[in-house]
Design an enzyme around this catalytic site. Structure first.
Site, PDB file in Angstrom:
ATOM      1  N   ARG A   1       5.935   7.228 -17.349  1.00 31.48           N
ATOM      2  CA  ARG A   1       6.477   6.762 -16.059  1.00 31.48           C
ATOM      3  C   ARG A   1       7.248   7.903 -15.410  1.00 31.48           C
ATOM      4  O   ARG A   1       7.213   8.092 -14.200  1.00 31.48           O
ATOM      5  CB  ARG A   1       7.370   5.525 -16.254  1.00 31.48           C
ATOM      6  CG  ARG A   1       8.186   5.164 -15.013  1.00 31.48           C
ATOM      7  CD  ARG A   1       8.622   3.698 -14.936  1.00 31.48           C
ATOM      8  NE  ARG A   1       9.101   3.150 -16.187  1.00 31.48           N
ATOM      9  CZ  ARG A   1      10.287   3.410 -16.736  1.00 31.48           C
ATOM     10  NH1 ARG A   1      11.144   4.218 -16.136  1.00 31.48           N
ATOM     11  NH2 ARG A   1      10.634   2.856 -17.880  1.00 31.48           N
TER      12      ARG A   1
ATOM     13  N   TYR B   1       1.794   0.454  11.282  1.00 31.35           N
ATOM     14  CA  TYR B   1       0.829  -0.203  10.382  1.00 31.35           C
ATOM     15  C   TYR B   1       1.312  -1.613  10.002  1.00 31.35           C
ATOM     16  O   TYR B   1       2.495  -1.808   9.698  1.00 31.35           O
ATOM     17  CB  TYR B   1       0.669   0.678   9.137  1.00 31.35           C
ATOM     18  CG  TYR B   1      -0.130   0.079   8.019  1.00 31.35           C
ATOM     19  CD1 TYR B   1      -1.507  -0.068   8.132  1.00 31.35           C
ATOM     20  CD2 TYR B   1       0.475  -0.342   6.847  1.00 31.35           C
ATOM     21  CE1 TYR B   1      -2.255  -0.625   7.110  1.00 31.35           C
ATOM     22  CE2 TYR B   1      -0.260  -0.892   5.810  1.00 31.35           C
ATOM     23  CZ  TYR B   1      -1.628  -1.038   5.945  1.00 31.35           C
ATOM     24  OH  TYR B   1      -2.350  -1.587   4.932  1.00 31.35           O
TER      25      TYR B   1
ATOM     26  N   ASP C   1       4.199   9.035   9.042  1.00 30.34           N
ATOM     27  CA  ASP C   1       3.032   8.517   8.338  1.00 30.34           C
ATOM     28  C   ASP C   1       1.811   9.256   8.880  1.00 30.34           C
ATOM     29  O   ASP C   1       1.413   9.067  10.030  1.00 30.34           O
ATOM     30  CB  ASP C   1       2.935   7.000   8.564  1.00 30.34           C
ATOM     31  CG  ASP C   1       1.799   6.360   7.762  1.00 30.34           C
ATOM     32  OD1 ASP C   1       0.848   7.075   7.416  1.00 30.34           O
ATOM     33  OD2 ASP C   1       1.874   5.141   7.508  1.00 30.34           O
TER      34      ASP C   1
ATOM     35  N   LYS D   1      -6.775   6.025   1.729  1.00 30.96           N
ATOM     36  CA  LYS D   1      -7.668   6.249   2.879  1.00 30.96           C
ATOM     37  C   LYS D   1      -8.369   7.601   2.715  1.00 30.96           C
ATOM     38  O   LYS D   1      -9.137   7.763   1.795  1.00 30.96           O
ATOM     39  CB  LYS D   1      -6.862   6.158   4.176  1.00 30.96           C
ATOM     40  CG  LYS D   1      -5.879   4.975   4.218  1.00 30.96           C
ATOM     41  CD  LYS D   1      -6.571   3.620   4.247  1.00 30.96           C
ATOM     42  CE  LYS D   1      -5.647   2.444   3.947  1.00 30.96           C
ATOM     43  NZ  LYS D   1      -4.446   2.330   4.731  1.00 30.96           N
TER      44      LYS D   1
HETATM   45  C1  LIG Z   1      -3.184   1.719   4.527  1.00 24.90           C
HETATM   46  C2  LIG Z   1      -2.012   2.265   5.226  1.00 24.90           C
HETATM   47  C3  LIG Z   1      -0.739   2.202   4.650  1.00 24.90           C
HETATM   48  C4  LIG Z   1      -0.473   1.504   3.339  1.00 24.90           C
HETATM   49  O1  LIG Z   1      -1.101   2.134   2.272  1.00 24.90           O
HETATM   50  P1  LIG Z   1      -1.612   1.351   0.948  1.00 24.90           P
HETATM   51  O2  LIG Z   1      -2.130   2.458   0.107  1.00 24.90           O
HETATM   52  O3  LIG Z   1      -2.637   0.357   1.378  1.00 24.90           O
HETATM   53  O4  LIG Z   1      -0.419   0.679   0.344  1.00 24.90           O
HETATM   54  C5  LIG Z   1       0.321   2.777   5.329  1.00 24.90           C
HETATM   55  N1  LIG Z   1       0.137   3.377   6.530  1.00 24.90           N
HETATM   56  C6  LIG Z   1      -1.071   3.435   7.121  1.00 24.90           C
HETATM   57  C7  LIG Z   1      -1.207   4.096   8.448  1.00 24.90           C
HETATM   58  C8  LIG Z   1      -2.191   2.895   6.501  1.00 24.90           C
HETATM   59  O5  LIG Z   1      -3.375   2.931   7.100  1.00 24.90           O
END
Ligand SMILES: *Cc1c(COP(=O)(O)O)cnc(C)c1O
Length: 416
Positions: free
Chosen positions: A67, A119, A194, A219
């Site tokens: 961890r 998001y 982000d 993504k």
């Molecule tokens: C998918 C997404 C998230 C969250 O990520 P996860 O890996 O699904 O927890 C945060 N910000 C954006 C812009 C996203 O597309």
């Protein structure tokens, strides 16, 4: 605070020889020291949760418990930090775990100024957990407009949360201008960006002076719709120590196998993104001309209001572009939109984005259902609004599929 991070020194030293080299070279080599015993060139999956000690409190190597640190994760940290142009990266079990780690830096009564079109999952966590149960306050505003950002800051503001381009309406924030406004108001306010929608291949927000760069690795970084992961990158050692401490204490770590898959995915990030950028631009241009489309949102279109700002904050390298997400409005209502979606054959109707396969999403019914209808309407997420995520398929097949489905939007298709 002492840097508790168990650095795999030899791998970090090995990685230094790639400093200053091209993005793709770094994506393939940084953190990927050949395995020390047999020289394997593919990073090993280190499954051990615990590591032997030679004397009480003296670990055999750099690691004690998985961890707190794991060699496969360290390889990935070095790789990701290099691509985001930062000194440090921390790897979390999801993008949302990375988001919640950022919010864990705050105290009761602190305020976050957040872009209104953030998001859906981020918004749900901010509103329904962090604000509702934990006493952090949020101001949601159209802070992509500099004057709105300026007016939103107060003495309580401890963090500014930027997502650019936004999801799903693809509004772009000017990072240089935002950093200037926030840091001249109070240099201690942390700015988080982000960067999921562009990925480090297209943009490195750290270059504009922000403090933390977040990616949902689920993504573009992973890129194959088979890993959930999040990353946080920073240049500040103190901030990195705090984020590592939160990771270790809360335990939202990624499994060694997921880290291995992510390393493998990232090695092809450049060539995937180049193709995705090209396909998305072709899709956006095609939709602009289609008789059944009323409006297209894509910062890569020269006619898009966000084009001129977005162009100045892309990385300078061959193949860099505006990302794979294209949103648009159908000339019709809910029924025509659902008919269009069900007639598609190559585009898969599914949540998420950023992978090799092209996906289509209906935000009002899928990703953004948890947002109140009046807020959705205000953001432009109407029933005839569609979000596309271009994959790497042959572009003529993607365009032909959109064309036939748009031309059939008045015909209902049987549900299966
Ligand atoms: C998918 C997404 C998230 C969250 O990520 P996860 O890996 O699904 O927890 C945060 N910000 C954006 C812009 C996203 O597309």
């Amino acid at each position: 605070m002492e840097n508790l991070h168990p650095k795999n020194d030899s791998n970090a030293i090995y990685s230094k020889k790639f400093e200053g080299l091209g993005f793709t070279t770094r994506a393939i080599h940084v953190g990927q020291q050949p395995e020390p015993v047999h020289g394997g060139v593919s990073t090993s999956i280190e499954l051990s949760t615990t590591h032997a000690q030679t004397y009480p409190g003296v670990p055999y190597g750099k690691y004690d418990y998985s961890r707190a640190g794991n060699p496969t994760r360290t390889s990935l940290e070095l790789q990701v930090a290099s691509l985001e142009n930062t000194k440090f990266a921390q790897i979390y079990s999801s993008g949302m775990a990375a988001t919640s780690a950022c919010i864990s830096l705050l105290k009761v009564g602190d305020e976050v100024v957040c872009i209104d079109d953030v998001y859906g999952g981020t918004q749900r966590y901010f509103r329904l957990i962090s604000a509702a149960n934990q006493g952090v306050t949020y101001k949601f505003a159209a802070i992509d407009k500099p004057e709105v950002l300026k007016n939103s800051l107060s003495e309580k503001t401890k963090m500014v949360w930027i997502e650019t381009p936004t999801n799903p309406t693809l509004r772009v924030t000017d990072l240089r201008e935002s950093v200037k406004i926030v840091k001249s108001y109070n240099k201690d306010i942390l700015i988080v960006v982000d960067n999921t929608f562009l990925s480090p291949f297209n943009c490195n927000p750290i270059d504009y002076g922000v403090d933390i760069v977040l990616n949902s690795g689920s993504k573009y970084l992973g890129g194959h719709s088979d890993i959930i992961m999040g990353t946080l990158c920073t240049n500040c050692p103190k901030l990195n120590d705090k984020l590592y401490f939160i990771l270790k204490c809360v335990g939202a770590v990624s499994s060694p196998f997921d880290c291995y898959l992510m390393i493998r995915g990232i090695k092809t990030l450049s060539i995937r993104m180049q193709r995705i950028n090209e396909n998305a631009l072709a899709v956006a241009e095609f939709l602009t001309k289609h008789k059944n489309v009323s409006k297209v949102c894509y910062p890569g279109l020269k006619t898009d209001p966000n084009y001129s700002i977005q162009k100045t904050q892309l990385r300078e390298a061959k193949g860099v572009g505006f990302g794979g997400v294209v949103s648009f409005y159908i000339k019709g209502e809910k029924e025509e939109t659902c008919n269009f979606l069900t007639h598609l054959k190559v585009w898969t109707l599914a949540e998420s984005l950023g992978a090799v396969e092209s996906l289509v999403n209906h935000p009002a019914f899928m990703t953004h259902t948890s947002i109140q209808p009046e807020i959705r309407k205000q953001l432009g997420i109407t029933d005839n609004f569609v979000r596309l995520s271009a994959g790497i398929e042959d572009v003529q097949d993607l365009l032909a599929d959109l064309d036939q489905a748009l031309n059939n939007m008045n015909k209902q298709k049987a549900k299966f």
